[in-house]
Motif scaffolding. Sequence first.
Motif, PDB file in Angstrom:
ATOM      1  N   TYR A   1       8.520  13.905   1.809  1.00 36.84           N
ATOM      2  CA  TYR A   1       8.715  12.483   1.551  1.00 36.84           C
ATOM      3  C   TYR A   1       7.371  11.761   1.425  1.00 36.84           C
ATOM      4  O   TYR A   1       7.211  10.863   0.590  1.00 36.84           O
ATOM      5  N   THR A   2       6.412  12.167   2.238  1.00 39.24           N
ATOM      6  CA  THR A   2       5.080  11.565   2.165  1.00 39.24           C
ATOM      7  C   THR A   2       4.470  11.744   0.788  1.00 39.24           C
ATOM      8  O   THR A   2       3.870  10.819   0.228  1.00 39.24           O
ATOM      9  N   ASP A   3       4.608  12.940   0.210  1.00 43.40           N
ATOM     10  CA  ASP A   3       4.078  13.194  -1.132  1.00 43.40           C
ATOM     11  C   ASP A   3       4.705  12.255  -2.157  1.00 43.40           C
ATOM     12  O   ASP A   3       4.019  11.730  -3.043  1.00 43.40           O
ATOM     13  N   LEU A   4       6.021  12.035  -2.047  1.00 42.44           N
ATOM     14  CA  LEU A   4       6.705  11.148  -2.985  1.00 42.44           C
ATOM     15  C   LEU A   4       6.252   9.702  -2.812  1.00 42.44           C
ATOM     16  O   LEU A   4       5.999   8.992  -3.793  1.00 42.44           O
ATOM     17  N   LEU A   5       6.152   9.259  -1.557  1.00 41.88           N
ATOM     18  CA  LEU A   5       5.725   7.888  -1.300  1.00 41.88           C
ATOM     19  C   LEU A   5       4.289   7.666  -1.750  1.00 41.88           C
ATOM     20  O   LEU A   5       3.954   6.622  -2.319  1.00 41.88           O
ATOM     21  N   LEU A   6       3.433   8.659  -1.497  1.00 37.44           N
ATOM     22  CA  LEU A   6       2.030   8.553  -1.915  1.00 37.44           C
ATOM     23  C   LEU A   6       1.931   8.380  -3.425  1.00 37.44           C
ATOM     24  O   LEU A   6       1.180   7.541  -3.919  1.00 37.44           O
ATOM     25  N   SER A   7       2.710   9.157  -4.163  1.00 34.24           N
ATOM     26  CA  SER A   7       2.718   9.047  -5.624  1.00 34.24           C
ATOM     27  C   SER A   7       3.204   7.672  -6.065  1.00 34.24           C
ATOM     28  O   SER A   7       2.643   7.059  -6.990  1.00 34.24           O
ATOM     29  N   ASP A   8       4.231   7.167  -5.394  1.00 38.24           N
ATOM     30  CA  ASP A   8       4.776   5.854  -5.739  1.00 38.24           C
ATOM     31  C   ASP A   8       3.762   4.743  -5.467  1.00 38.24           C
ATOM     32  O   ASP A   8       3.581   3.828  -6.293  1.00 38.24           O
ATOM     33  N   LEU A   9       3.083   4.813  -4.324  1.00 39.59           N
ATOM     34  CA  LEU A   9       2.098   3.780  -3.998  1.00 39.59           C
ATOM     35  C   LEU A   9       0.919   3.803  -4.966  1.00 39.59           C
ATOM     36  O   LEU A   9       0.370   2.745  -5.316  1.00 39.59           O
ATOM     37  N   LYS A  10       0.533   5.002  -5.420  1.00 43.06           N
ATOM     38  CA  LYS A  10      -0.575   5.103  -6.377  1.00 43.06           C
ATOM     39  C   LYS A  10      -0.240   4.433  -7.703  1.00 43.06           C
ATOM     40  O   LYS A  10      -1.140   3.981  -8.416  1.00 43.06           O
TER      41      LYS A  10
ATOM     42  N   TYR B   1      -5.041   7.683   2.004  1.00 50.05           N
ATOM     43  CA  TYR B   1      -4.063   8.502   2.705  1.00 50.05           C
ATOM     44  C   TYR B   1      -4.734   9.179   3.889  1.00 50.05           C
ATOM     45  O   TYR B   1      -5.705   9.924   3.734  1.00 50.05           O
ATOM     46  N   ILE B   2      -4.221   8.929   5.085  1.00 50.37           N
ATOM     47  CA  ILE B   2      -4.742   9.521   6.307  1.00 50.37           C
ATOM     48  C   ILE B   2      -3.751  10.582   6.776  1.00 50.37           C
ATOM     49  O   ILE B   2      -2.622  10.261   7.155  1.00 50.37           O
TER      50      ILE B   2
ATOM     51  N   PHE C   1     -10.037  -0.013   9.280  1.00 51.71           N
ATOM     52  CA  PHE C   1      -9.050  -0.270   8.234  1.00 51.71           C
ATOM     53  C   PHE C   1      -9.172  -1.685   7.695  1.00 51.71           C
ATOM     54  O   PHE C   1      -9.027  -1.922   6.493  1.00 51.71           O
ATOM     55  N   LYS C   2      -9.428  -2.646   8.585  1.00 54.51           N
ATOM     56  CA  LYS C   2      -9.504  -4.044   8.167  1.00 54.51           C
ATOM     57  C   LYS C   2     -10.645  -4.293   7.187  1.00 54.51           C
ATOM     58  O   LYS C   2     -10.606  -5.245   6.416  1.00 54.51           O
ATOM     59  N   GLY C   3     -11.674  -3.445   7.243  1.00 49.97           N
ATOM     60  CA  GLY C   3     -12.814  -3.617   6.345  1.00 49.97           C
ATOM     61  C   GLY C   3     -12.696  -2.844   5.049  1.00 49.97           C
ATOM     62  O   GLY C   3     -13.622  -2.849   4.243  1.00 49.97           O
ATOM     63  N   LEU C   4     -11.558  -2.183   4.825  1.00 49.71           N
ATOM     64  CA  LEU C   4     -11.396  -1.359   3.622  1.00 49.71           C
ATOM     65  C   LEU C   4     -10.596  -2.107   2.566  1.00 49.71           C
ATOM     66  O   LEU C   4      -9.514  -1.695   2.164  1.00 49.71           O
ATOM     67  N   SER C   5     -11.131  -3.219   2.121  1.00 49.94           N
ATOM     68  CA  SER C   5     -10.394  -4.048   1.166  1.00 49.94           C
ATOM     69  C   SER C   5     -10.355  -3.445  -0.234  1.00 49.94           C
ATOM     70  O   SER C   5      -9.691  -3.992  -1.125  1.00 49.94           O
ATOM     71  N   GLU C   6     -11.049  -2.321  -0.465  1.00 48.49           N
ATOM     72  CA  GLU C   6     -10.948  -1.673  -1.776  1.00 48.49           C
ATOM     73  C   GLU C   6      -9.642  -0.915  -1.939  1.00 48.49           C
ATOM     74  O   GLU C   6      -9.315  -0.453  -3.046  1.00 48.49           O
ATOM     75  N   TYR C   7      -8.881  -0.774  -0.862  1.00 53.22           N
ATOM     76  CA  TYR C   7      -7.597  -0.082  -0.930  1.00 53.22           C
ATOM     77  C   TYR C   7      -6.448  -1.083  -0.794  1.00 53.22           C
ATOM     78  O   TYR C   7      -6.444  -1.916   0.107  1.00 53.22           O
ATOM     79  N   ASP C   8      -5.473  -0.959  -1.693  1.00 54.48           N
ATOM     80  CA  ASP C   8      -4.300  -1.831  -1.630  1.00 54.48           C
ATOM     81  C   ASP C   8      -3.336  -1.382  -0.537  1.00 54.48           C
ATOM     82  O   ASP C   8      -2.599  -2.197   0.013  1.00 54.48           O
ATOM     83  N   PHE C   9      -3.322  -0.073  -0.254  1.00 53.62           N
ATOM     84  CA  PHE C   9      -2.431   0.473   0.761  1.00 53.62           C
ATOM     85  C   PHE C   9      -3.174   1.506   1.607  1.00 53.62           C
ATOM     86  O   PHE C   9      -4.054   2.207   1.102  1.00 53.62           O
ATOM     87  N   ILE C  10      -2.807   1.578   2.869  1.00 54.31           N
ATOM     88  CA  ILE C  10      -3.222   2.688   3.730  1.00 54.31           C
ATOM     89  C   ILE C  10      -1.951   3.380   4.185  1.00 54.31           C
ATOM     90  O   ILE C  10      -1.028   2.739   4.701  1.00 54.31           O
ATOM     91  N   LEU C  11      -1.896   4.681   3.956  1.00 57.57           N
ATOM     92  CA  LEU C  11      -0.709   5.464   4.291  1.00 57.57           C
ATOM     93  C   LEU C  11      -1.092   6.520   5.319  1.00 57.57           C
ATOM     94  O   LEU C  11      -1.983   7.335   5.079  1.00 57.57           O
TER      95      LEU C  11
ATOM     96  N   ASN D   1      -2.239  -3.038   3.647  1.00 59.58           N
ATOM     97  CA  ASN D   1      -0.841  -2.756   3.923  1.00 59.58           C
ATOM     98  C   ASN D   1      -0.765  -1.381   4.579  1.00 59.58           C
ATOM     99  O   ASN D   1      -0.849  -0.356   3.915  1.00 59.58           O
ATOM    100  N   LEU D   2      -0.628  -1.375   5.906  1.00 59.68           N
ATOM    101  CA  LEU D   2      -0.632  -0.128   6.667  1.00 59.68           C
ATOM    102  C   LEU D   2       0.780   0.443   6.763  1.00 59.68           C
ATOM    103  O   LEU D   2       1.653  -0.125   7.413  1.00 59.68           O
ATOM    104  N   ASN D   3       0.992   1.570   6.083  1.00 60.00           N
ATOM    105  CA  ASN D   3       2.280   2.255   6.082  1.00 60.00           C
ATOM    106  C   ASN D   3       2.178   3.523   6.926  1.00 60.00           C
ATOM    107  O   ASN D   3       1.222   4.288   6.792  1.00 60.00           O
ATOM    108  N   ILE D   4       3.170   3.749   7.780  1.00 54.19           N
ATOM    109  CA  ILE D   4       3.176   4.922   8.656  1.00 54.19           C
ATOM    110  C   ILE D   4       4.478   5.688   8.477  1.00 54.19           C
ATOM    111  O   ILE D   4       5.564   5.090   8.447  1.00 54.19           O
ATOM    112  N   ILE D   5       4.354   7.007   8.326  1.00 59.93           N
ATOM    113  CA  ILE D   5       5.529   7.869   8.227  1.00 59.93           C
ATOM    114  C   ILE D   5       5.546   8.797   9.434  1.00 59.93           C
ATOM    115  O   ILE D   5       4.538   9.422   9.775  1.00 59.93           O
ATOM    116  N   PHE D   6       6.709   8.885  10.072  1.00 52.48           N
ATOM    117  CA  PHE D   6       6.856   9.714  11.258  1.00 52.48           C
ATOM    118  C   PHE D   6       8.233  10.362  11.213  1.00 52.48           C
ATOM    119  O   PHE D   6       9.115   9.956  10.456  1.00 52.48           O
TER     120      PHE D   6
END
Length: 300
Positions: free
Chosen positions: A135-144, A151-152, A226-236, A119-124
Amino acid sequence: MQGETLAIYDKEEAYVEALSDYLNKNMELGIVTVAFSDSNKLVSYLEERKSSYVILGEGFDKDSIKGKINEDKIISLVNTKEIETNGPWIYKYQSAKAITKELKSIIIQDEEELISENNLNIIFSTKSSLEREEYTDLLLSDLKNKGSVLYINMEQFQGQSEDRYKEGRGMSELIYYLKQGGEKLKWKFKSLIEREDISGRIMPVNCPLDLDELTKEDVKTLLSLFKGLSEYDFILVNLGILNRATFELMKAGSHIEIVVTRKKGDRESAENLISHFKRLGMADVERRVEIIEFGTDTWI
């Protein structure tokens, strides 16, 4: 994968037994694990029966098991993030839960079973970079709280949220590796991830101009990683720059959030950007792109 086995060797007996016990009780891999702290016993085991995979701690002589198991089924257990290690590797000093996720990514992907896309999430933001960082810090905490997150940080300038991390390698090195390519690219990429138990992050660039070096081809290569990183539920991705290259990230994102405040012209600039997305042919803009109002309405 019924009836298959995973053999683990490490000279630290307590470590390898604890890891094997966790994997067998957890059974997330769907594979039986056997532990060895004596290298000769592991060699004898592989001579007598077939093992689907082996994990080898540092110091093991791989020549002693040549012909007993396919080389592409050998996973290295490393004490440091050694980018020159051939083939897949796992960092030893992390939680058993994190190791399980990485093994699942390696083994299940190798077996060509169905893997859900990350699940690729992008903040801009067009104008409100400080609010975007908060906002990124808050979203990162929520996704965790929902799962594991990679987190990139693609900000041009390192913010306060990174102060607690030691200065290390990050996006600048990743851009260099993307341009090099090669068979070891996945493992070089993995070596740059600062682990946070089952989650992780890629640190920002060392120099703001480094992000200008990204090309569309580099970003397409990154997306394939990214497609090969199935150990992560989200990419932010915290995206601090928009150009022809990073627009490729935008086009691939499943959820894109544009952070605005009530400051004059902020929302209007975001709406204008969304109009450009549509003219540039981005698919499904209405569903995937969202404006997030965050922060104050006055300049401090």
